[in-house]
Structures are given as structure tokens and as C-alpha cells.
Design a protein around this motif. Sequence first.
Motif, PDB file in Angstrom:
ATOM      1  N   UNK A  98     -46.855 -28.069 -35.642  1.00 28.25           N
ATOM      2  CA  UNK A  98     -45.751 -28.051 -36.603  1.00 28.25           C
ATOM      3  C   UNK A  98     -45.808 -29.257 -37.533  1.00 28.25           C
ATOM      4  N   UNK A  99     -45.869 -30.439 -36.964  1.00 31.77           N
ATOM      5  CA  UNK A  99     -45.834 -31.647 -37.775  1.00 31.77           C
ATOM      6  C   UNK A  99     -47.148 -31.916 -38.493  1.00 31.77           C
ATOM      7  N   UNK A 100     -48.226 -31.255 -38.060  1.00 29.66           N
ATOM      8  CA  UNK A 100     -49.486 -31.318 -38.781  1.00 29.66           C
ATOM      9  C   UNK A 100     -49.557 -30.312 -39.914  1.00 29.66           C
ATOM     10  N   UNK A 101     -48.444 -29.577 -40.139  1.00 32.03           N
ATOM     11  CA  UNK A 101     -48.298 -28.607 -41.234  1.00 32.03           C
ATOM     12  C   UNK A 101     -49.246 -27.425 -41.117  1.00 32.03           C
ATOM     13  N   UNK A 102     -49.711 -27.149 -39.912  1.00 31.85           N
ATOM     14  CA  UNK A 102     -50.515 -25.944 -39.711  1.00 31.85           C
ATOM     15  C   UNK A 102     -49.627 -24.722 -39.526  1.00 31.85           C
ATOM     16  N   UNK A 103     -48.377 -24.950 -39.141  1.00 31.41           N
ATOM     17  CA  UNK A 103     -47.357 -23.908 -39.132  1.00 31.41           C
ATOM     18  C   UNK A 103     -46.088 -24.504 -39.726  1.00 31.41           C
ATOM     19  N   UNK A 104     -45.192 -23.634 -40.199  1.00 35.29           N
ATOM     20  CA  UNK A 104     -43.955 -24.102 -40.828  1.00 35.29           C
ATOM     21  C   UNK A 104     -42.754 -24.037 -39.890  1.00 35.29           C
ATOM     22  N   UNK A 105     -42.845 -23.166 -38.880  1.00 31.87           N
ATOM     23  CA  UNK A 105     -41.732 -23.007 -37.949  1.00 31.87           C
ATOM     24  C   UNK A 105     -42.263 -22.562 -36.597  1.00 31.87           C
ATOM     25  N   UNK A 106     -41.485 -22.847 -35.563  1.00 32.34           N
ATOM     26  CA  UNK A 106     -41.768 -22.375 -34.208  1.00 32.34           C
ATOM     27  C   UNK A 106     -40.652 -21.407 -33.847  1.00 32.34           C
ATOM     28  N   UNK A 107     -41.044 -20.164 -33.564  1.00 28.13           N
ATOM     29  CA  UNK A 107     -40.038 -19.125 -33.284  1.00 28.13           C
ATOM     30  C   UNK A 107     -40.581 -18.230 -32.193  1.00 28.13           C
ATOM     31  N   UNK A 108     -40.343 -18.617 -30.951  1.00 21.58           N
ATOM     32  CA  UNK A 108     -40.936 -17.877 -29.841  1.00 21.58           C
ATOM     33  C   UNK A 108     -40.331 -18.344 -28.522  1.00 21.58           C
ATOM     34  N   UNK A 109     -39.023 -18.125 -28.363  1.00 20.07           N
ATOM     35  CA  UNK A 109     -38.385 -18.588 -27.141  1.00 20.07           C
ATOM     36  C   UNK A 109     -38.471 -20.096 -27.001  1.00 20.07           C
ATOM     37  N   UNK A 110     -38.206 -20.822 -28.084  1.00 18.05           N
ATOM     38  CA  UNK A 110     -38.300 -22.283 -28.090  1.00 18.05           C
ATOM     39  C   UNK A 110     -36.986 -22.890 -27.583  1.00 18.05           C
ATOM     40  N   UNK A 111     -37.070 -23.559 -26.448  1.00 16.55           N
ATOM     41  CA  UNK A 111     -35.880 -24.161 -25.844  1.00 16.55           C
ATOM     42  C   UNK A 111     -35.483 -25.438 -26.575  1.00 16.55           C
ATOM     43  N   UNK A 112     -34.204 -25.551 -26.860  1.00 17.42           N
ATOM     44  CA  UNK A 112     -33.671 -26.749 -27.514  1.00 17.42           C
ATOM     45  C   UNK A 112     -33.444 -27.825 -26.445  1.00 17.42           C
TER      46      UNK A 112
END
Length: 269
Positions: A98-112
Motif C-alpha cells: 500500500x505505502x509503496x503505491x503498488x496498490x491504492x487500497x486494501x479491501x479484503x476482510x482487513x481488520x481495523x
Amino acid sequence: MNRLTSLLMMSLTAGALLAGCGRNEPAPSAQTQAAPPAAAASGKIVIGLDDNFPPMGFRNEKNELVGFDIDLAREAAKRLGVEVEFKPIDWSAKEAELNGRRVDALWNGLTITEQRRQNIGFTSPYMENHQIVVVPANSAIRTKADLAGRTVGVQDGSSAVDAVQKDAVAGSIKELRKFADNVTALMDLSAGRVDAIVMDEVVGRYYTAKKPGEYQVLDDHFGTEEYGVGTRKDDTELLAKLQKAMDDMKQDGSAARISTEWFGKDIIR
């Protein structure tokens, strides 16, 4: 005469170089370089996911990416008027992706979690989940306390790791064995190489329902958690747009419809 000509040429060359640089057009510095456009303004969102995490995101028999979170993300992208690309990643390296800008968002059962909030911007929660304990149907394990002296499997990089390690029973567990994905962990459970698996309830219920009589889920669990969509902390524009899309989907019933298609009921919060 040749020397004079040479000096004259050198002077003219130096002047041309100075004129080319131009005092009014300084070379761009790191500070004046344009920052990459925000994902929400680029016309495309790349979403990172674990493609072996049913029913949230996984590959069907045609090798197509499907799932509950896939459908939610597609609906949100449609409302934002952008293209969406789903990119399978190593889930244990999700923050680096994410922070390497290879993806823009994480959306897959991501626990807060509070730890993740330090590096990730989150939408408000859209689902509650538990970290459940799955054991073979004939297992003598009935409670978390029975995990003492046992080998317990978890997916590497998942919130199950933290949930187990923070629990009082952690010190009595013989080994916390980490797997690349839950499918492999369940295979080792069936083969007797681990005694129990701790995993997300939405995933565990999905798998155990597909193989009735092979597994049992304990009443004990390792706590309640919440799922959210994650973005880079500095991409506040995308975060705000995704939040609005999710809020609208909850209000108009679209999120409830998608939930019912996958779970048989509305479990959106």
C-alpha cells in the motif's frame, strides 16, 4: 590568431550555456516535482487483496476473482466513476504494498487495529468479525484452555496472529504455526499436522459449511473485531470518496443486498 579565435569560441559557448539555463526557469527540485495524482483523481483504483480468502475475495472454478468484498468494491468504484483493478498480493506484506503505491487500497476482510491505524487510513467499519477456533470434528479440544500444549495454525500477517498472542492462553500453546493462507492451514488440520486453526469467522464458517461433519467450531473465540477499507494515510481524497460510497450503499440497501447474496442475511453494520 588561432588562440584568439579559440578564446572567442569558448566565450560564446559559455554564454550560450548560461542563456540555455535561464534564470527564470530553474531546474525542478525534489520539492517542486509534482506529486503522483491521488488515486481518486486518476480514473482507476488498484485494490490489493488475498485471492485465497473466501468468501471475501477468492478465485472461482473459472479462475475469476469473486467474493463479497469484490462485489462491494465494484459497486463503490461504479459510484465513484472509476475503473477498479484487483491485484493479488502477499497479505503479510500488505502495508508495504500500500505505502509503496503498488496498490491504492486494501479491501479484503482487513481488520481495523490501533497498530495498523498508524500506517493506514481506514473507513468506518462495515462488518464485525470474530477470530474463531476450528478443530477436527473428533477433537477433544472444547475450549481455548484446551489449546495448552497444542500446535495452533494461523495465517501469517492476519489479525489472528495478534489475537492469539494477546490472549492469556498464548503462553501455554506449544507452537503457533504460520501459514501463507487459510486453505493450507485447514489442509494441515485435516492431515493432523496441527491441532486447531484460529481464523476469521466469515472464512471459517464458509469452509466448515462446505465440509459438514469434518470440522467443528468452538464456542470460545479470540475476540470481536471490525473490518474496514484501508488507504494510504495521505490519500485523504480517496478515503473520503470511499467512505461516502459505502455510506450511500448502506442507506440505499445495496450493501445489504450484496451481503444477503453471500451470507444469506444482512450482516453489514
